[in-house]
Design a protein around this motif. Structure first.
Motif, short mmCIF file in Angstrom:
data_model
loop_
_atom_site.label_atom_id
_atom_site.label_comp_id
_atom_site.label_asym_id
_atom_site.label_seq_id
_atom_site.Cartn_x
_atom_site.Cartn_y
_atom_site.Cartn_z
N PRO A 1 43.66 -14.94 49.94
CA PRO A 1 42.47 -14.54 49.16
C PRO A 1 42.53 -15.01 47.72
O PRO A 1 41.51 -15.40 47.14
CB PRO A 1 42.50 -13.02 49.27
N GLU A 2 43.74 -15.00 47.12
CA GLU A 2 43.88 -15.44 45.73
C GLU A 2 43.51 -16.91 45.57
O GLU A 2 42.83 -17.30 44.61
CB GLU A 2 45.31 -15.21 45.25
N GLU A 3 43.93 -17.74 46.53
CA GLU A 3 43.62 -19.17 46.46
C GLU A 3 42.12 -19.40 46.57
O GLU A 3 41.56 -20.25 45.85
CB GLU A 3 44.36 -19.90 47.57
N VAL A 4 41.45 -18.66 47.44
CA VAL A 4 40.00 -18.82 47.60
C VAL A 4 39.28 -18.37 46.33
O VAL A 4 38.34 -19.03 45.87
CB VAL A 4 39.51 -18.04 48.83
N ARG A 5 39.72 -17.27 45.76
CA ARG A 5 39.06 -16.78 44.55
C ARG A 5 39.21 -17.77 43.39
O ARG A 5 38.37 -17.83 42.50
CB ARG A 5 39.61 -15.41 44.16
N LYS A 6 40.29 -18.55 43.42
CA LYS A 6 40.51 -19.55 42.37
C LYS A 6 39.77 -20.85 42.64
O LYS A 6 39.89 -21.79 41.84
CB LYS A 6 42.01 -19.81 42.23
N GLY A 7 39.05 -20.94 43.76
CA GLY A 7 38.21 -22.11 43.98
C GLY A 7 38.55 -22.97 45.17
O GLY A 7 37.83 -23.94 45.45
N ARG A 8 39.62 -22.67 45.91
CA ARG A 8 39.94 -23.47 47.09
C ARG A 8 39.00 -23.11 48.24
O ARG A 8 38.72 -21.94 48.48
CB ARG A 8 41.39 -23.27 47.51
N ALA A 9 38.53 -24.12 48.93
CA ALA A 9 37.59 -23.90 50.03
C ALA A 9 38.29 -24.04 51.37
O ALA A 9 39.18 -24.87 51.53
CB ALA A 9 36.43 -24.89 49.95
N VAL A 10 37.89 -23.23 52.32
CA VAL A 10 38.46 -23.32 53.66
C VAL A 10 37.67 -24.34 54.48
O VAL A 10 36.55 -24.74 54.12
CB VAL A 10 38.46 -21.96 54.39
N ASP A 11 38.24 -24.76 55.57
CA ASP A 11 37.54 -25.62 56.52
C ASP A 11 36.36 -24.84 57.08
O ASP A 11 36.52 -23.76 57.65
CB ASP A 11 38.50 -26.01 57.64
N THR A 12 35.16 -25.36 56.91
CA THR A 12 33.96 -24.61 57.33
C THR A 12 33.94 -24.34 58.83
O THR A 12 33.26 -23.42 59.28
CB THR A 12 32.68 -25.37 56.94
N LYS A 13 34.71 -25.13 59.61
CA LYS A 13 34.74 -24.89 61.05
C LYS A 13 35.44 -23.57 61.37
O LYS A 13 35.32 -23.05 62.48
CB LYS A 13 35.45 -26.05 61.76
N LEU A 14 36.20 -23.03 60.41
CA LEU A 14 36.90 -21.77 60.64
C LEU A 14 36.03 -20.55 60.33
O LEU A 14 36.39 -19.43 60.66
CB LEU A 14 38.17 -21.71 59.77
N LEU A 15 34.90 -20.78 59.67
CA LEU A 15 34.00 -19.67 59.35
C LEU A 15 33.22 -19.28 60.60
O LEU A 15 32.82 -20.13 61.40
CB LEU A 15 33.04 -20.07 58.23
N LEU A 16 32.99 -17.99 60.76
CA LEU A 16 32.30 -17.48 61.95
C LEU A 16 31.02 -16.78 61.53
O LEU A 16 31.04 -15.68 60.99
CB LEU A 16 33.22 -16.51 62.70
N GLU A 17 29.89 -17.44 61.78
CA GLU A 17 28.59 -16.87 61.46
C GLU A 17 28.11 -16.00 62.62
O GLU A 17 28.59 -16.14 63.75
CB GLU A 17 27.58 -17.98 61.17
N PRO A 18 27.18 -15.07 62.36
CA PRO A 18 26.74 -14.17 63.43
C PRO A 18 26.09 -14.90 64.59
O PRO A 18 25.33 -15.84 64.40
CB PRO A 18 25.76 -13.23 62.73
N ILE A 19 26.43 -14.46 65.78
CA ILE A 19 25.81 -14.98 67.01
C ILE A 19 24.58 -14.15 67.32
O ILE A 19 24.60 -12.93 67.20
CB ILE A 19 26.80 -14.91 68.19
N ARG A 20 23.52 -14.80 67.70
CA ARG A 20 22.29 -14.10 68.07
C ARG A 20 22.01 -14.33 69.54
O ARG A 20 21.84 -15.46 69.97
CB ARG A 20 21.13 -14.60 67.22
N MET A 21 22.00 -13.23 70.30
CA MET A 21 21.73 -13.32 71.73
C MET A 21 20.29 -12.90 71.98
O MET A 21 19.94 -11.72 71.87
CB MET A 21 22.67 -12.39 72.51
N ASP A 22 19.43 -13.85 72.28
CA ASP A 22 18.03 -13.55 72.53
C ASP A 22 17.81 -13.12 73.96
O ASP A 22 18.36 -13.70 74.90
CB ASP A 22 17.14 -14.76 72.24
N ASN A 23 16.98 -12.10 74.13
CA ASN A 23 16.58 -11.66 75.46
C ASN A 23 15.26 -12.34 75.80
O ASN A 23 14.31 -12.29 75.01
CB ASN A 23 16.41 -10.13 75.47
N ALA A 24 15.18 -12.98 76.94
CA ALA A 24 13.99 -13.77 77.26
C ALA A 24 12.80 -12.93 77.71
O ALA A 24 11.72 -13.43 77.93
CB ALA A 24 14.32 -14.79 78.36
N THR A 25 13.01 -11.62 77.84
CA THR A 25 11.93 -10.76 78.32
C THR A 25 10.80 -10.69 77.29
O THR A 25 11.04 -10.46 76.11
CB THR A 25 12.45 -9.33 78.58
N ASN A 26 9.56 -10.87 77.73
CA ASN A 26 8.43 -10.76 76.82
C ASN A 26 8.23 -9.31 76.40
O ASN A 26 8.50 -8.39 77.16
CB ASN A 26 7.15 -11.28 77.49
#
Length: 280
Positions: free
Chosen positions: A97-122
């Motif tokens: 966390p200290e390294e990130v706060r100082k400006g180092r960026a992680v590999d964006t492939k390691l970030l996990l954005e929210p998954i959205r599961m759509d229901n097809a029912t009208n």
């Protein structure tokens, strides 16, 4: 609504509580085994790996923005100590966390954005009612969201919980205010709040919004909260234009939750109050 969609919503709404697999399964009304199997088949990820990845991804965003306190970020992400958070963060991203706060960026492939599961029912909407309502002032926490980022709204409600009971609010009712749309209609302001009788002395970080006395179209949503976007699609895509209402002039509206709504299970229903705006 599928078990996986319920689990995704529950995880997003419980960041700071670090729920266990048992907690998630209970909220979904299923067994640990069924949840684990269904979730992995649908998303490719174990349930708890997804939950951990989501908490740490949101923590990364706060740290990369220069958060003043790593411990504060750790506690908000559900970790009880700086050390436990640092271990989990390093395991996830390969940086402290200290390294990130100082400006180092992680590999964006390691970030996990929210998954959205759509229901097809009208969605079949119940006929809304017309109701005149007196003026109301709402105080709460607000943030801007893109339409594809509404999965992050439960976390805003969780942050707002620490203010509840301290604002002299009108008891038993909660408001989700939606408005201030961008010109492209791709992002909007959302506020998680309560009705208040005064605005003096409220914490400065809160947003205040006042609705005048006016007439509303009131739609009922009785499905799981994770299906709310489908009800909204039916309202704006079908009902409003088919009945002569101008969706572009609808302006700011609000979701109304009462004590029947259960923030743990996402059940109990809510109402959508939309100011009347006929087309011209």
């Amino acid at each position: 609504m599928s078990t996986v969609a319920k689990a995704l919503w529950f995880i997003e709404s419980q960041f700071g509580r670090c729920p266990s697999l048992d907690d998630i399964a209970a909220a979904c009304g299923t067994s640990r085994f069924h949840l684990s199997r269904s979730f992995r088949l649908a998303t490719g990820l174990p349930v708890m790996a997804y939950a951990r990845g989501r908490r740490l991804t949101e923590a990364y965003k706060v740290l990369s923005g220069g958060a003043p306190s790593i411990l504060g970020v750790a506690l908000e992400a559900g970790y009880s100590s700086h050390e436990a958070f640092t271990r989990a963060f390093h395991d996830q991203f390969g940086l402290t966390p200290e390294e990130v706060r100082k400006g180092r960026a992680v590999d964006t492939k390691l970030l996990l954005e929210p998954i959205r599961m759509d229901n097809a029912t009208n969605i079949t909407l119940e006929e809304p009612r017309l109701e005149r309502r007196d003026a109301i002032t709402i105080a709460g926490l607000s943030a801007r969201f893109r339409l594809e980022e509404t999965q992050n709204i439960p976390a805003l409600w969780q942050k707002f919980q620490e203010y509840e009971g301290t604002l002299g609010e009108i008891p038993g009712l909660w408001y989700g205010v939606c408005g201030e749309w961008s010109d492209s209609r791709e992002d909007f302001l959302y506020m998680a709040g309560v009705g208040v009788t005064r605005t003096e002395g409220l914490p400065p970080e809160l947003t205040i919004y006042s609705f005048p006395a006016q007439t509303y179209l009131v739609f009922r949503h009785d499905r799981h909260i994770s299906e709310l976007h489908r009800t909204m699609d039916a309202i704006f895509g079908c009902y409003l234009p088919e009945h002569g209402y101008d969706a572009m002039r609808m302006g700011t509206y609000f979701e109304l939750y009462d004590e029947k709504f259960d923030p743990v299970t996402g059940l109990g229903g809510l109402e959508l109050w939309m100011p009347v705006a006929k087309g011209g």
